[in-house]
Design a protein around this motif. Structure first.
Motif: not given
Length: 454
Positions: A74-100
């Motif tokens: 979801d392009p409107a995904i909350r930052a904390d949800v995104l970081l939680g998914l990254i922590d769980r799934y460890i992607p190699a690339v995260v495109a267009d992360p939220p600014a700031g």
């Protein structure tokens, strides 16, 4: 790198804002350039937001071409949800992360987004990852193989009779399985996709759809409600020939209403049934709508339906097909798993079959208990469908009904209505007024948000 099955050489992408079109060799050149750029990045899963834009679709198609698994978010995904998914799934690339937002530990911020060189290696068959919920909560991921995405796109294109003359203006989020399926099926058929950030309530959407000759709409039940409030007139849009429906049960009165609206414009309504775990399961051809309005159709080409039946022939719907997911992923290690299901999906939906036509009767897990009596939550909502938007969830030995704009007095009346229809004492129904029911990006009711209010 290889050319995947989508898009068909005749497919085209159109940016509604600028009118720019990518088709044929020009489209493939852009995909191949983007695929080469992805291939130069660290190996592993790609996390990518999926707004309805040409760059986002090109990245998705480039991921398929470079055989890199892509998780559409979801392009409107909350930052904390995104970081939680990254922590769980460890992607190699995260495109267009939220600014700031700072890159998490282990990631390096680059022009390509956030990258890491030590991401886990996914299974070679894995192609697409979709979340099982909206932008809230802690969703698990559905793992779709390349062959499953291919099979689904082809079967939907055949079931709908899509041709290179069709054009779909984006009416659904592309990270949502119904939206992605509609995108894939049009590109696989050599049809066009008109990418617009505007929704059905916006004048700009209809101006663009008419200007470019949009032939089909895809909508969930909530959007049908919106269209009716807009006094939608299919005849006012000369190129429109089809509106498809999925996402949840569409009330019988809306089925009849929109079938008639489309017929007046020379088009038709197509009911469909699917879920993230098998993006399209059944389609009801328009010629059967009048005689089987309560059915969601027959299995898509290449699929098969059966019922794990109890008394009366009703039971859990079981689907078999090449488009069934590989399984769920709860953590990074699951991304390396192979096919857990073997093409067989127990849907969790209850239904029955009549001459191959599927009739859904409820959700196996959408059950509440009131004073020890099992009550179908979908049935509760159906009983109140004439009283405005409502949603039922299971409470502690009761059913909680959230009703838009209900007052204390009208809530008690609804509880009494349910008591009279179910034979359960009215005190077992807790009716609460809300200004507006919460919705997921897909347009479905956000039952998780409602359950959090209990």
């Amino acid at each position: 790198m290889h050319r995947p099955w989508v898009p068909h050489p005749g497919a085209r992408l159109i940016d509604a804002a600028s009118g720019a079109e990518l088709a044929g060799g020009a489209l493939w050149d852009r995909i191949e350039r983007a695929a080469a750029e992805l291939s130069a990045l660290p190996e592993g899963v790609l996390f990518s937001p999926a707004p309805p834009s040409v760059p986002a679709v090109l990245r998705y198609l480039a991921a398929l071409a470079s055989e890199r698994p892509i998780a559409l978010l979801d392009p409107a995904i909350r930052a904390d949800v995104l970081l939680g998914l990254i922590d769980r799934y460890i992607p190699a690339v995260v495109a267009d992360p939220p600014a700031g937002l700072a890159a998490p530990a282990g990631y390096r911020a680059t022009a390509d987004g956030w990258t890491r060189a030590d991401a886990p290696e996914p299974h070679p068959d894995l192609a697409v990852l979709l979340t099982t919920s909206g932008s809230t909560g802690s969703p698990k991921l559905v793992r779709l193989a390349k062959d499953a995405v291919l099979a689904n796109a082809g079967s939907v294109a055949r079931a709908l009779g899509l041709t290179d003359r069709d054009l779909w203006p984006t009416t659904l989020p592309l990270h949502y399985t119904y939206g992605l399926t509609t995108l894939n099926s049009h590109l696989a058929a050599g049809a066009g996709v008109l990418l617009t950030a505007h929704g059905l309530l916006d004048r700009e959407f209809w101006d663009a759809a008419d200007a470019f000759g949009g032939t089909s709409l895809a909508a969930v039940p909530y959007q049908f409600e919106m269209l009716r409030r807009l006094r939608f007139d299919a005849a006012a849009h000369p190129a429109l020939r089809m509106i498809t429906q999925s996402g949840a049960r569409l009330r019988g009165d809306l089925v009849a209403d929109f079938a008639a609206r489309m017929a007046r414009g020379g088009g038709h309504l197509v009911k469909m049934y699917g879920m993230t775990e098998a993006p399209r399961i059944a389609v009801l051809p328009p010629e059967h709508l009048a005689t089987r309005p309560g059915s969601v159709g027959r299995a898509v080409p290449g699929g098969a339906l059966s019922i794990d039946a109890g008394p009366g022939g009703e039971g859990e719907v079981v689907y078999r097909g090449a488009n069934v997911m590989m399984g769920y992923a709860e953590c990074a290690a699951d991304l390396a798993r192979g096919d857990d299901l073997g093409g067989v999906l127990r849907t969790g939906d209850l239904g029955r079959l009549d001459d191959g036509f599927l009739y859904l009767t409820g959700r196996r897990r959408r059950i509440g208990k009131v004073f020890g009596v099992r009550v179908g939550l979908d049935d509760i909502e159906e009983l109140l469908r004439g009283h405005g938007p409502v949603a039922a969830v299971a409470g502690d030995d009761r059913v909680v009904v959230f009703a838009e704009a209900a007052t204390t007095a009208s809530g008690r009346e609804l509880a009494l209505t349910l008591a009279g229809r179910t034979g359960v004492h009215w005190s077992g129904f807790d009716v609460r007024g809300v200004p507006k029911l919460p919705l997921l990006a897909s347009g479905k009711i956000d039952y998780r948000a409602l359950e959090a209010e209990l």
